[in-house]
Motif scaffolding. Sequence first.
Motif, PDB file in Angstrom:
ATOM      1  N   PRO A 211       3.245 -24.680  13.520  1.00  0.00           N
ATOM      2  CA  PRO A 211       3.810 -23.063  13.093  1.00  0.00           C
ATOM      3  C   PRO A 211       5.089 -23.079  12.734  1.00  0.00           C
ATOM      4  CG  PRO A 211       2.222 -22.359  14.038  1.00  0.00           C
ATOM      5  CD  PRO A 211       2.179 -23.224  14.264  1.00  0.00           C
ATOM      6  N   ALA A 212       6.076 -22.712  11.954  1.00  0.00           N
ATOM      7  CA  ALA A 212       7.168 -23.473  11.511  1.00  0.00           C
ATOM      8  C   ALA A 212       8.349 -21.998  11.296  1.00  0.00           C
ATOM      9  CB  ALA A 212       7.821 -24.198  10.075  1.00  0.00           C
ATOM     10  N   GLN A 213       9.250 -22.279  11.765  1.00  0.00           N
ATOM     11  CA  GLN A 213      10.244 -20.835  10.682  1.00  0.00           C
ATOM     12  C   GLN A 213       9.925 -20.885   8.641  1.00  0.00           C
ATOM     13  OE1 GLN A 213      11.582 -18.281  12.383  1.00  0.00           O
ATOM     14  NE2 GLN A 213      11.277 -19.343  14.340  1.00  0.00           N
ATOM     15  N   THR A 214      10.080 -19.949   8.060  1.00  0.00           N
ATOM     16  CA  THR A 214      10.129 -20.133   6.476  1.00  0.00           C
ATOM     17  C   THR A 214      10.551 -18.268   6.034  1.00  0.00           C
ATOM     18  OG1 THR A 214       7.814 -18.102   6.855  1.00  0.00           O
ATOM     19  CG2 THR A 214       8.134 -21.025   6.854  1.00  0.00           C
ATOM     20  N   GLY A 215      11.114 -18.506   5.079  1.00  0.00           N
ATOM     21  CA  GLY A 215      12.369 -17.488   4.376  1.00  0.00           C
ATOM     22  C   GLY A 215      12.767 -17.578   4.934  1.00  0.00           C
ATOM     23  N   ASP A 216      13.318 -16.642   5.165  1.00  0.00           N
ATOM     24  CA  ASP A 216      15.248 -15.786   6.184  1.00  0.00           C
ATOM     25  C   ASP A 216      15.037 -16.611   7.271  1.00  0.00           C
ATOM     26  OD1 ASP A 216      15.572 -14.970   3.751  1.00  0.00           O
ATOM     27  OD2 ASP A 216      15.028 -12.065   4.283  1.00  0.00           O
ATOM     28  N   ALA A 217      14.115 -16.669   7.626  1.00  0.00           N
ATOM     29  CA  ALA A 217      14.335 -17.210   9.288  1.00  0.00           C
ATOM     30  C   ALA A 217      14.239 -18.205   9.569  1.00  0.00           C
ATOM     31  CB  ALA A 217      12.532 -17.154  10.075  1.00  0.00           C
ATOM     32  N   ALA A 218      14.043 -19.081   8.354  1.00  0.00           N
ATOM     33  CA  ALA A 218      14.574 -20.427   8.070  1.00  0.00           C
ATOM     34  C   ALA A 218      15.401 -20.646   7.508  1.00  0.00           C
ATOM     35  CB  ALA A 218      13.175 -21.394   7.636  1.00  0.00           C
TER      36      ALA A 218
ATOM     37  N   LEU B 181      17.980 -20.316  11.139  1.00  0.00           N
ATOM     38  CA  LEU B 181      17.989 -21.722  11.383  1.00  0.00           C
ATOM     39  C   LEU B 181      19.385 -22.642  11.452  1.00  0.00           C
ATOM     40  CD1 LEU B 181      16.567 -23.387  14.150  1.00  0.00           C
ATOM     41  CD2 LEU B 181      14.265 -23.653  12.619  1.00  0.00           C
ATOM     42  N   ALA B 182      18.393 -22.924  10.072  1.00  0.00           N
ATOM     43  CA  ALA B 182      19.401 -23.400   9.420  1.00  0.00           C
ATOM     44  C   ALA B 182      20.660 -23.790   9.839  1.00  0.00           C
ATOM     45  CB  ALA B 182      19.655 -24.010   7.978  1.00  0.00           C
ATOM     46  N   LEU B 183      21.186 -22.502   9.470  1.00  0.00           N
ATOM     47  CA  LEU B 183      22.829 -22.312   9.553  1.00  0.00           C
ATOM     48  C   LEU B 183      22.985 -21.636  11.348  1.00  0.00           C
ATOM     49  CD1 LEU B 183      23.109 -18.666   7.596  1.00  0.00           C
ATOM     50  CD2 LEU B 183      24.341 -20.939   6.440  1.00  0.00           C
ATOM     51  N   SER B 184      22.365 -21.320  11.801  1.00  0.00           N
ATOM     52  CA  SER B 184      22.750 -22.022  13.442  1.00  0.00           C
ATOM     53  C   SER B 184      22.904 -23.130  13.607  1.00  0.00           C
ATOM     54  CB  SER B 184      21.686 -20.906  14.494  1.00  0.00           C
ATOM     55  OG  SER B 184      21.499 -21.283  15.810  1.00  0.00           O
ATOM     56  N   ALA B 185      21.444 -23.641  13.286  1.00  0.00           N
ATOM     57  CA  ALA B 185      21.977 -25.665  13.378  1.00  0.00           C
ATOM     58  C   ALA B 185      23.335 -26.005  13.384  1.00  0.00           C
ATOM     59  CB  ALA B 185      20.423 -26.300  13.642  1.00  0.00           C
ATOM     60  N   TRP B 186      23.284 -25.501  11.629  1.00  0.00           N
ATOM     61  CA  TRP B 186      24.601 -26.264  11.311  1.00  0.00           C
ATOM     62  C   TRP B 186      25.671 -25.811  12.168  1.00  0.00           C
ATOM     63  CZ3 TRP B 186      24.837 -29.747   7.887  1.00  0.00           C
ATOM     64  CH2 TRP B 186      26.561 -29.800   6.843  1.00  0.00           C
ATOM     65  N   GLU B 187      25.933 -24.619  12.475  1.00  0.00           N
ATOM     66  CA  GLU B 187      27.305 -24.022  13.675  1.00  0.00           C
ATOM     67  C   GLU B 187      27.555 -24.779  14.367  1.00  0.00           C
ATOM     68  OE1 GLU B 187      30.875 -22.580  13.922  1.00  0.00           O
ATOM     69  OE2 GLU B 187      29.623 -22.848  11.703  1.00  0.00           O
TER      70      GLU B 187
ATOM     71  N   PRO C  42       9.041 -24.840   4.719  1.00  0.00           N
ATOM     72  CA  PRO C  42       9.559 -26.624   5.086  1.00  0.00           C
ATOM     73  C   PRO C  42       8.222 -27.395   4.843  1.00  0.00           C
ATOM     74  CG  PRO C  42       7.912 -25.103   6.986  1.00  0.00           C
ATOM     75  CD  PRO C  42       8.883 -23.924   6.203  1.00  0.00           C
ATOM     76  N   LEU C  43       8.572 -29.212   5.045  1.00  0.00           N
ATOM     77  CA  LEU C  43       7.884 -29.745   4.422  1.00  0.00           C
ATOM     78  C   LEU C  43       6.729 -30.538   5.227  1.00  0.00           C
ATOM     79  CD1 LEU C  43      10.549 -32.171   2.198  1.00  0.00           C
ATOM     80  CD2 LEU C  43       8.784 -30.786   1.301  1.00  0.00           C
ATOM     81  N   ALA C  44       7.559 -30.607   6.335  1.00  0.00           N
ATOM     82  CA  ALA C  44       6.335 -30.369   7.318  1.00  0.00           C
ATOM     83  C   ALA C  44       6.670 -29.650   8.658  1.00  0.00           C
ATOM     84  CB  ALA C  44       6.163 -31.561   8.081  1.00  0.00           C
ATOM     85  N   ALA C  45       6.056 -29.307   9.999  1.00  0.00           N
ATOM     86  CA  ALA C  45       7.193 -29.440  11.459  1.00  0.00           C
ATOM     87  C   ALA C  45       6.561 -30.069  12.563  1.00  0.00           C
ATOM     88  CB  ALA C  45       7.046 -27.554  11.303  1.00  0.00           C
ATOM     89  N   ALA C  46       7.040 -30.517  13.857  1.00  0.00           N
ATOM     90  CA  ALA C  46       6.145 -30.355  14.441  1.00  0.00           C
ATOM     91  C   ALA C  46       7.116 -29.845  15.673  1.00  0.00           C
ATOM     92  CB  ALA C  46       6.539 -32.481  15.106  1.00  0.00           C
TER      93      ALA C  46
ATOM     94  N   PRO D 206      15.112 -23.926  17.687  1.00  0.00           N
ATOM     95  CA  PRO D 206      16.428 -23.416  18.932  1.00  0.00           C
ATOM     96  C   PRO D 206      15.944 -23.655  20.498  1.00  0.00           C
ATOM     97  CG  PRO D 206      15.629 -21.737  18.505  1.00  0.00           C
ATOM     98  CD  PRO D 206      15.029 -22.532  17.268  1.00  0.00           C
ATOM     99  N   PHE D 207      16.988 -23.509  21.413  1.00  0.00           N
ATOM    100  CA  PHE D 207      16.550 -23.189  22.625  1.00  0.00           C
ATOM    101  C   PHE D 207      16.144 -24.383  23.253  1.00  0.00           C
ATOM    102  CE2 PHE D 207      17.628 -18.680  21.286  1.00  0.00           C
ATOM    103  CZ  PHE D 207      18.020 -18.424  21.783  1.00  0.00           C
ATOM    104  N   LEU D 208      15.667 -25.212  22.523  1.00  0.00           N
ATOM    105  CA  LEU D 208      15.424 -26.643  23.384  1.00  0.00           C
ATOM    106  C   LEU D 208      15.953 -27.432  24.052  1.00  0.00           C
ATOM    107  CD1 LEU D 208      12.608 -27.819  22.066  1.00  0.00           C
ATOM    108  CD2 LEU D 208      14.103 -29.446  20.629  1.00  0.00           C
ATOM    109  N   ARG D 209      16.501 -27.096  24.591  1.00  0.00           N
ATOM    110  CA  ARG D 209      17.484 -28.052  25.361  1.00  0.00           C
ATOM    111  C   ARG D 209      17.167 -27.256  27.134  1.00  0.00           C
ATOM    112  NH1 ARG D 209      20.717 -32.629  27.214  1.00  0.00           N
ATOM    113  NH2 ARG D 209      20.482 -32.831  24.874  1.00  0.00           N
ATOM    114  N   GLN D 210      16.965 -25.600  26.511  1.00  0.00           N
ATOM    115  CA  GLN D 210      17.047 -25.153  27.941  1.00  0.00           C
ATOM    116  C   GLN D 210      15.560 -25.185  28.041  1.00  0.00           C
ATOM    117  OE1 GLN D 210      19.147 -24.314  25.130  1.00  0.00           O
ATOM    118  NE2 GLN D 210      20.360 -22.696  25.035  1.00  0.00           N
ATOM    119  N   ILE D 211      14.965 -25.088  27.323  1.00  0.00           N
ATOM    120  CA  ILE D 211      13.150 -25.038  27.362  1.00  0.00           C
ATOM    121  C   ILE D 211      12.944 -26.104  28.392  1.00  0.00           C
ATOM    122  CG2 ILE D 211      11.020 -24.777  26.812  1.00  0.00           C
ATOM    123  CD1 ILE D 211      12.415 -23.535  24.153  1.00  0.00           C
ATOM    124  N   TYR D 212      13.592 -27.099  27.928  1.00  0.00           N
ATOM    125  CA  TYR D 212      13.150 -28.588  28.573  1.00  0.00           C
ATOM    126  C   TYR D 212      13.807 -28.478  29.904  1.00  0.00           C
ATOM    127  CZ  TYR D 212      11.329 -31.496  25.043  1.00  0.00           C
ATOM    128  OH  TYR D 212      10.567 -32.717  24.144  1.00  0.00           O
TER     129      TYR D 212
END
Length: 309
Positions: A91-98, A101-107, A154-158, A182-188
């Motif tokens: 399950p992936a982020q779509t629409g406004d949530a996607a 996510l893009a703006l946050s990751a880019w910044e 999204p085309l795909a999500a993993a 988001p927060f992947l490093r903290q989760i790891y």
Amino acid sequence: GLYKVLTLLFGGGHRQQNRNANSNSTTTTTTNHDQTILRQRVLRYAGHVLTQGLLQLGPLYCKMGQILSCRDEALPAPWIASLERLQDQIPAQTGDAARTLALSAWEQGNMVRRRQQQQQQQQRQESATTKTSNNATTAIPSFDDVFSEFDTTPLAAASLGQVHKAKLRATNETVAIKLQRPFLRQIYDQDLDFLTKIAKAVDRFGGTRGQVGGVQQSWEQIFLDAEAILYREIDYRDEAENGMRFCRDFGLDKGGRATRPAATTTGAGNKVTPLPSAASWLRAPYVYDQLSSELVLVMEFVPSIKITS
């Protein structure tokens, strides 16, 4: 009820359900075919429950599920079929949530690049501007400055991220953007610390269970080795470098064009000659290194199919 299901799953073969020869009631005989169908249904359900459980536990456990999905010799086929969804159908982020996510990751990626620029300028001190201003870094464009279009589906999500199509504003080229969750490093940090503690306990109390072929192994060390690999995997700069090196070695350029490969071969008399470009039979996406960061990977969009399709 439950006893019958367990009997079908773990029992031997055909069993006559009615042992009273004098009974006139009609009984249902469990055939091997019925047994197989029920077994497959239960296995499919169990595989679904396992996959959903891994999804709920989070990205690290989804990554484990991906690894298990490639071990068809270790798990029943219905389990493998269910776990394969973790490869590209999470399950992936779509629409406004996607878009968020893009703006946050880019910044966040830009923040890392700015720090790197400042460190480089402090080391080199190449210009007067660098000496007089603490903020004198090369301007890094915003997301909307770089991309004129962004498909929020999204085309795909993993387990680690999701991939979207977009268009570069400057050239109108179609690209694929891989965005990290988001927060992947903290989760790891949290999950790997927990799993390492479990590995220590297994090493301490497992006795001979830690042996393989009579050789003692450390589960803690195995997890520490895996930890180093997993942390590298969530740094998309590493993936970008691997992609660029692959293209250099095989002589692949943007759009499938051929270029002189970096790889060489040694022939008679130790003569070193470059290998021919593989562009006539091999295709790999061009990596936009200047637009990529730890959390965002921008590549040429190359239509393709999954290797197992």
